[in-house]
Design an enzyme around this catalytic site. Structure first.
Site, PDB file in Angstrom:
ATOM      1  N   CYS A  54       0.854  -1.193   0.000  1.00 27.70           N
ATOM      2  CA  CYS A  54       0.000   0.000   0.000  1.00 27.70           C
ATOM      3  C   CYS A  54       0.892   1.246   0.000  1.00 27.70           C
ATOM      4  O   CYS A  54       1.995   1.231   0.545  1.00 27.70           O
ATOM      5  CB  CYS A  54      -0.908  -0.008   1.221  1.00 27.70           C
ATOM      6  SG  CYS A  54      -2.019   1.416   1.290  1.00 27.70           S
ATOM      7  N   ASP A  56       0.480   3.761   1.670  1.00 30.56           N
ATOM      8  CA  ASP A  56       0.427   4.372   3.004  1.00 30.56           C
ATOM      9  C   ASP A  56       1.840   4.640   3.535  1.00 30.56           C
ATOM     10  O   ASP A  56       2.695   3.748   3.530  1.00 30.56           O
ATOM     11  CB  ASP A  56      -0.329   3.425   3.959  1.00 30.56           C
ATOM     12  CG  ASP A  56      -0.712   4.124   5.250  1.00 30.56           C
ATOM     13  OD1 ASP A  56       0.198   4.635   5.940  1.00 30.56           O
ATOM     14  OD2 ASP A  56      -1.905   4.154   5.577  1.00 30.56           O
ATOM     15  N   ARG A  58       2.942   4.849   6.370  1.00 32.75           N
ATOM     16  CA  ARG A  58       3.334   4.108   7.582  1.00 32.75           C
ATOM     17  C   ARG A  58       3.818   2.695   7.281  1.00 32.75           C
ATOM     18  O   ARG A  58       4.144   1.944   8.196  1.00 32.75           O
ATOM     19  CB  ARG A  58       2.145   4.045   8.553  1.00 32.75           C
ATOM     20  CG  ARG A  58       1.665   5.387   9.042  1.00 32.75           C
ATOM     21  CD  ARG A  58       0.307   5.293   9.679  1.00 32.75           C
ATOM     22  NE  ARG A  58      -0.716   4.891   8.717  1.00 32.75           N
ATOM     23  CZ  ARG A  58      -1.997   4.688   9.005  1.00 32.75           C
ATOM     24  NH1 ARG A  58      -2.403   4.841  10.246  1.00 32.75           N
ATOM     25  NH2 ARG A  58      -2.863   4.332   8.074  1.00 32.75           N
ATOM     26  N   HIS A 110      -2.102  -3.875   5.241  1.00 29.28           N
ATOM     27  CA  HIS A 110      -1.800  -3.421   6.606  1.00 29.28           C
ATOM     28  C   HIS A 110      -3.081  -3.055   7.346  1.00 29.28           C
ATOM     29  O   HIS A 110      -4.121  -2.817   6.726  1.00 29.28           O
ATOM     30  CB  HIS A 110      -0.845  -2.220   6.564  1.00 29.28           C
ATOM     31  CG  HIS A 110      -1.430  -0.987   5.946  1.00 29.28           C
ATOM     32  ND1 HIS A 110      -1.908   0.063   6.687  1.00 29.28           N
ATOM     33  CD2 HIS A 110      -1.640  -0.649   4.652  1.00 29.28           C
ATOM     34  CE1 HIS A 110      -2.368   1.003   5.874  1.00 29.28           C
ATOM     35  NE2 HIS A 110      -2.216   0.591   4.623  1.00 29.28           N
ATOM     36  N   CYS A 113      -5.921   0.587   7.265  1.00 26.76           N
ATOM     37  CA  CYS A 113      -5.753   1.044   5.875  1.00 26.76           C
ATOM     38  C   CYS A 113      -6.911   1.971   5.482  1.00 26.76           C
ATOM     39  O   CYS A 113      -8.074   1.580   5.518  1.00 26.76           O
ATOM     40  CB  CYS A 113      -5.693  -0.153   4.929  1.00 26.76           C
ATOM     41  SG  CYS A 113      -5.435   0.329   3.205  1.00 26.76           S
TER      42      CYS A 113
HETATM   43 ZN   LIG Z   1      -3.366   1.228   3.045  1.00 23.95          ZN
END
Ligand SMILES: [Zn+2]
Length: 288
Positions: A54, A56, A58, A110, A113
């Site tokens: 992803c 993302d 993080r 994750h 999300c």
């Molecule tokens: Zn995500």
């Protein structure tokens, strides 16, 4: 200019400079450890893994797995999706499998999300994003009973995140590039991971008790090997690929016509009824 805007802009520039300063510190640290580090890195890459994760911020793959540049070939998008017609991702998979000879592909989802969470609601997040998230909605729709059986909202998101990873792993199994690799004896393995943002740990997910071959029979493509291609060029004129194709097409046409005729016969009663009704309407219209 408004004082607040000026102050905000200065903050933004400071943040931006901090990132570039970070790069200078990173280079200095690496050079201190190994003065030839970047020279060696520039010679080429031979990563052992392709990771689809992803976007993302993080969930950075290298940091989470304590791996160095050059070890993981990475593709990231919103909610780690493997969409069959995604040109970008397909190029990455093809390059990874056919040129870098990678045998391990990982789909990493994750917890927490945002993409998965958004797909569970009915609130629009914008045209293209809604279209993209529809892929997760398909997974949600298929497993809604299980997901909704959890009371806690975060558990629902985590459950869908896992199911989403599973669905994307199976999309890779169905991908023609992977099917071709398997047929050529390249043992590409596809793994599913869930990174738990709240603990930092990665969990390996069980994808299915069936083997990919059992699950994806419909998608199993047969590719002609080079030796077979050479043979097909040397067949006799009567059995040439062109003649065979023509015969097969003619056979198909015959079957199609038979099939259509059969359908017509089966529907003849409905057809008669409709005709009578239309006829009756025309007759009654004459009286007007
Ligand atoms: Zn995500």
């Amino acid at each position: 200019m408004n004082q607040q805007i000026v102050s905000h802009s200065i903050q933004e520039i400071n943040h931006y400079n901090r990132v570039l300063e970070g790069n200078k510190r990173y280079v200095a640290k690496k050079m201190e450890e190994d003065p030839l580090y970047f020279k060696t890195l520039s010679k080429g890459q031979s990563p052992k893994y392709l990771l689809i994760g992803c976007s993302d911020s993080r969930a950075p793959p290298n940091e989470l797995t304590e791996t160095d540049p050059g070890e993981i070939f990475i593709h990231r998008n919103i909610a780690n999706l493997v969409i069959p017609t995604d040109l970008n991702l397909n190029c990455v998979i093809q390059y990874a499998v056919e040129h870098l000879h990678i045998h391990n592909i990982v789909v990493m989802g994750h917890t927490c999300c945002g993409g998965v969470k958004a797909a569970m609601t009915q609130d629009s997040v914008g045209g293209l994003l809604d279209l993209w998230l529809n892929q997760i909605k398909l997974v949600y729709e298929k497993h809604a009973d299980l997901i909704e059986s959890f009371v806690d909202e975060n558990d629902k998101i985590t459950c869908l995140s896992q199911l989403n990873v599973r669905a994307q792993v199976m999309n890779i199994w169905k991908n023609p590039i992977i099917q071709k690799a398997w047929q050529k004896g390249n043992p590409v393995m596809v793994h599913g991971w869930l990174f738990r943002v709240e603990t930092g740990y990665i969990e390996e997910l069980l994808i299915d008790q069936h083997t990919p071959e059992e699950m994806c029979k419909v998608y199993a493509l047969k590719f002609k090997l080079e030796s077979e291609k050479q043979l097909s060029k040397h067949v006799s004129p009567t059995g040439s690929p062109k003649n065979n194709a023509k015969k097969r097409f003619q056979n198909m046409q015959r079957k199609l016509i038979e099939h259509i005729n059969q359908l017509k016969e089966n529907k003849i009663e409905d057809f008669d009824l409709e005709t009578k009704e239309i006829g009756g309407f025309i007759e009654s219209s004459k009286d007007l």
